[in-house]
Design a protein around this motif. Structure first.
Motif, PDB file in Angstrom:
ATOM      1  N   ALA A  14       0.847  -1.185   0.000  1.00 26.94           N
ATOM      2  CA  ALA A  14       0.000   0.000   0.000  1.00 26.94           C
ATOM      3  C   ALA A  14       0.885   1.239   0.000  1.00 26.94           C
ATOM      4  CB  ALA A  14      -0.905   0.008   1.228  1.00 26.94           C
ATOM      5  N   VAL A  15       0.445   2.243  -0.743  1.00 32.05           N
ATOM      6  CA  VAL A  15       1.149   3.519  -0.722  1.00 32.05           C
ATOM      7  C   VAL A  15       0.799   4.197   0.586  1.00 32.05           C
ATOM      8  CG1 VAL A  15       1.387   5.741  -1.851  1.00 32.05           C
ATOM      9  CG2 VAL A  15       1.105   3.682  -3.224  1.00 32.05           C
ATOM     10  N   THR A  16       1.830   4.549   1.348  1.00 32.69           N
ATOM     11  CA  THR A  16       1.611   5.110   2.680  1.00 32.69           C
ATOM     12  C   THR A  16       1.915   6.602   2.689  1.00 32.69           C
ATOM     13  OG1 THR A  16       3.836   4.452   3.313  1.00 32.69           O
ATOM     14  CG2 THR A  16       2.072   2.907   3.816  1.00 32.69           C
ATOM     15  N   ALA A  17       2.076   7.148   3.838  1.00 31.67           N
ATOM     16  CA  ALA A  17       2.249   8.592   3.996  1.00 31.67           C
ATOM     17  C   ALA A  17       3.539   9.088   3.374  1.00 31.67           C
ATOM     18  CB  ALA A  17       2.239   8.930   5.483  1.00 31.67           C
ATOM     19  N   ALA A  18       3.524  10.364   2.996  1.00 30.08           N
ATOM     20  CA  ALA A  18       4.704  10.978   2.391  1.00 30.08           C
ATOM     21  C   ALA A  18       5.884  10.968   3.346  1.00 30.08           C
ATOM     22  CB  ALA A  18       4.379  12.407   1.964  1.00 30.08           C
ATOM     23  N   SER A  19       5.616  10.974   4.655  1.00 30.82           N
ATOM     24  CA  SER A  19       6.724  10.968   5.612  1.00 30.82           C
ATOM     25  C   SER A  19       7.552   9.691   5.495  1.00 30.82           C
ATOM     26  CB  SER A  19       6.201  11.133   7.035  1.00 30.82           C
ATOM     27  OG  SER A  19       5.381  10.032   7.377  1.00 30.82           O
ATOM     28  N   ASP A  20       6.931   8.592   5.041  1.00 31.20           N
ATOM     29  CA  ASP A  20       7.693   7.365   4.831  1.00 31.20           C
ATOM     30  C   ASP A  20       8.752   7.555   3.752  1.00 31.20           C
ATOM     31  OD1 ASP A  20       6.159   6.157   6.739  1.00 31.20           O
ATOM     32  OD2 ASP A  20       4.933   5.018   5.329  1.00 31.20           O
ATOM     33  N   VAL A  21       8.451   8.391   2.769  1.00 29.75           N
ATOM     34  CA  VAL A  21       9.401   8.658   1.694  1.00 29.75           C
ATOM     35  C   VAL A  21      10.474   9.620   2.171  1.00 29.75           C
ATOM     36  CG1 VAL A  21       9.679   9.627  -0.617  1.00 29.75           C
ATOM     37  CG2 VAL A  21       7.679   8.268  -0.081  1.00 29.75           C
ATOM     38  N   THR A  22      10.063  10.687   2.816  1.00 31.35           N
ATOM     39  CA  THR A  22      11.020  11.724   3.185  1.00 31.35           C
ATOM     40  C   THR A  22      11.915  11.319   4.344  1.00 31.35           C
ATOM     41  OG1 THR A  22       9.329  12.794   4.550  1.00 31.35           O
ATOM     42  CG2 THR A  22       9.565  13.577   2.292  1.00 31.35           C
ATOM     43  N   ASP A  23      11.594  10.251   5.041  1.00 34.38           N
ATOM     44  CA  ASP A  23      12.464   9.763   6.112  1.00 34.38           C
ATOM     45  C   ASP A  23      13.672   9.009   5.575  1.00 34.38           C
ATOM     46  OD1 ASP A  23      10.788  10.837   7.989  1.00 34.38           O
ATOM     47  OD2 ASP A  23       9.802   8.958   8.487  1.00 34.38           O
ATOM     48  N   SER A  24      13.632   8.619   4.320  1.00 33.90           N
ATOM     49  CA  SER A  24      14.697   7.808   3.739  1.00 33.90           C
ATOM     50  C   SER A  24      15.600   8.647   2.841  1.00 33.90           C
ATOM     51  CB  SER A  24      14.086   6.675   2.918  1.00 33.90           C
ATOM     52  OG  SER A  24      15.047   6.095   2.077  1.00 33.90           O
ATOM     53  N   PRO A  25      16.904   8.649   3.092  1.00 30.43           N
ATOM     54  CA  PRO A  25      17.816   9.390   2.220  1.00 30.43           C
ATOM     55  C   PRO A  25      17.803   8.860   0.780  1.00 30.43           C
ATOM     56  CG  PRO A  25      18.960   8.662   4.216  1.00 30.43           C
ATOM     57  CD  PRO A  25      17.592   8.060   4.240  1.00 30.43           C
ATOM     58  N   LEU A  26      17.639   7.553   0.614  1.00 28.21           N
ATOM     59  CA  LEU A  26      17.600   6.991  -0.739  1.00 28.21           C
ATOM     60  C   LEU A  26      16.350   7.434  -1.489  1.00 28.21           C
ATOM     61  CD1 LEU A  26      18.917   3.384  -0.064  1.00 28.21           C
ATOM     62  CD2 LEU A  26      20.119   5.279  -1.160  1.00 28.21           C
ATOM     63  N   HIS A  27      15.225   7.457  -0.779  1.00 28.03           N
ATOM     64  CA  HIS A  27      13.987   7.913  -1.416  1.00 28.03           C
ATOM     65  C   HIS A  27      14.077   9.403  -1.736  1.00 28.03           C
ATOM     66  CE1 HIS A  27      11.612   4.347   0.448  1.00 28.03           C
ATOM     67  NE2 HIS A  27      12.266   3.997  -0.632  1.00 28.03           N
ATOM     68  N   GLU A  29      16.762  11.028  -2.493  1.00 26.97           N
ATOM     69  CA  GLU A  29      17.635  11.139  -3.664  1.00 26.97           C
ATOM     70  C   GLU A  29      16.866  10.803  -4.939  1.00 26.97           C
ATOM     71  OE1 GLU A  29      20.943  11.776  -6.094  1.00 26.97           O
ATOM     72  OE2 GLU A  29      20.622  12.334  -4.006  1.00 26.97           O
ATOM     73  N   ALA A  30      16.065   9.750  -4.900  1.00 25.64           N
ATOM     74  CA  ALA A  30      15.266   9.375  -6.067  1.00 25.64           C
ATOM     75  C   ALA A  30      14.286  10.493  -6.423  1.00 25.64           C
ATOM     76  CB  ALA A  30      14.525   8.066  -5.803  1.00 25.64           C
ATOM     77  N   LEU A  31      13.633  11.081  -5.412  1.00 25.14           N
ATOM     78  CA  LEU A  31      12.716  12.189  -5.659  1.00 25.14           C
ATOM     79  C   LEU A  31      13.443  13.391  -6.252  1.00 25.14           C
ATOM     80  CD1 LEU A  31      10.440  11.997  -2.507  1.00 25.14           C
ATOM     81  CD2 LEU A  31       9.697  11.762  -4.888  1.00 25.14           C
ATOM     82  N   ALA A  32      14.630  13.682  -5.758  1.00 23.79           N
ATOM     83  CA  ALA A  32      15.407  14.805  -6.279  1.00 23.79           C
ATOM     84  C   ALA A  32      15.770  14.571  -7.749  1.00 23.79           C
ATOM     85  CB  ALA A  32      16.672  15.010  -5.443  1.00 23.79           C
ATOM     86  N   ARG A  33      16.128  13.346  -8.085  1.00 25.42           N
ATOM     87  CA  ARG A  33      16.474  13.044  -9.474  1.00 25.42           C
ATOM     88  C   ARG A  33      15.252  13.118 -10.383  1.00 25.42           C
ATOM     89  NH1 ARG A  33      21.551   9.280  -9.958  1.00 25.42           N
ATOM     90  NH2 ARG A  33      22.667   9.913  -8.083  1.00 25.42           N
ATOM     91  N   LEU A  59       7.262   6.974  -6.605  1.00 22.79           N
ATOM     92  CA  LEU A  59       6.526   7.481  -7.755  1.00 22.79           C
ATOM     93  C   LEU A  59       5.199   8.113  -7.355  1.00 22.79           C
ATOM     94  CD1 LEU A  59       7.245   4.718 -10.399  1.00 22.79           C
ATOM     95  CD2 LEU A  59       8.114   7.065 -10.361  1.00 22.79           C
ATOM     96  N   ALA A  60       4.522   7.549  -6.370  1.00 22.94           N
ATOM     97  CA  ALA A  60       3.272   8.139  -5.901  1.00 22.94           C
ATOM     98  C   ALA A  60       3.521   9.517  -5.280  1.00 22.94           C
ATOM     99  CB  ALA A  60       2.592   7.216  -4.900  1.00 22.94           C
ATOM    100  N   GLU A  61       4.576   9.643  -4.500  1.00 22.09           N
ATOM    101  CA  GLU A  61       4.917  10.934  -3.903  1.00 22.09           C
ATOM    102  C   GLU A  61       5.323  11.925  -4.986  1.00 22.09           C
ATOM    103  OE1 GLU A  61       5.719  14.090  -1.330  1.00 22.09           O
ATOM    104  OE2 GLU A  61       4.457  12.315  -1.126  1.00 22.09           O
ATOM    105  N   PHE A  62       6.096  11.471  -5.967  1.00 21.95           N
ATOM    106  CA  PHE A  62       6.497  12.345  -7.074  1.00 21.95           C
ATOM    107  C   PHE A  62       5.267  12.811  -7.851  1.00 21.95           C
ATOM    108  CE2 PHE A  62       7.748  12.640 -11.612  1.00 21.95           C
ATOM    109  CZ  PHE A  62       8.510  13.791 -11.520  1.00 21.95           C
TER     110      PHE A  62
END
Length: 103
Positions: A14-27, A29-33, A59-62
């Motif tokens: 399941a796609v979860t909260a945006a904080s799950d993405v922003t808590d990860s440095p790898l995620h 970096e992917a969002l920045a790219r 991708l959902a956050e992007f």
């Protein structure tokens, strides 16, 4: 049912909260790219990674960020999809009218 069996807090895909993405440095970096590609109006980008690493979440956050910025966003899951299952959500996201019988 499987969540309790495996002791999971959330559904695994399941796609979860945006904080799950922003808590990860790898995620992040992917969002920045992805933002770099969008800002540079690059017509193509590819996000690769092993299963379960958060590609769909990124991708959902992007897509959400792009939509908030006024971009047209089309989000379709292509895995195992036939032509209609892929093209109809793309057309809807791009605000292209789909005929009653899209075939």
């Amino acid at each position: 049912m499987y969540q309790a069996y495996w002791g999971l807090k959330n559904a695994p895909f399941a796609v979860t909260a945006a904080s799950d993405v922003t808590d990860s440095p790898l995620h992040n970096e992917a969002l920045a790219r992805l933002d770099f590609l969008r800002d540079g109006r690059c017509p193509f980008g590819l996000l690769l990674g092993p299963a379960g690493t958060g590609k769909s979440l990124v991708l959902a956050e992007f897509a959400a960020r792009a939509a908030r910025g006024g971009a047209l966003v089309a989000f379709a899951r292509a895995a195992g999809a036939d032509e209609l299952a892929l093209l109809v959500p793309l057309a809807a996201g791009l605000q292209i009218e789909v005929e009653a019988d899209p075939a």
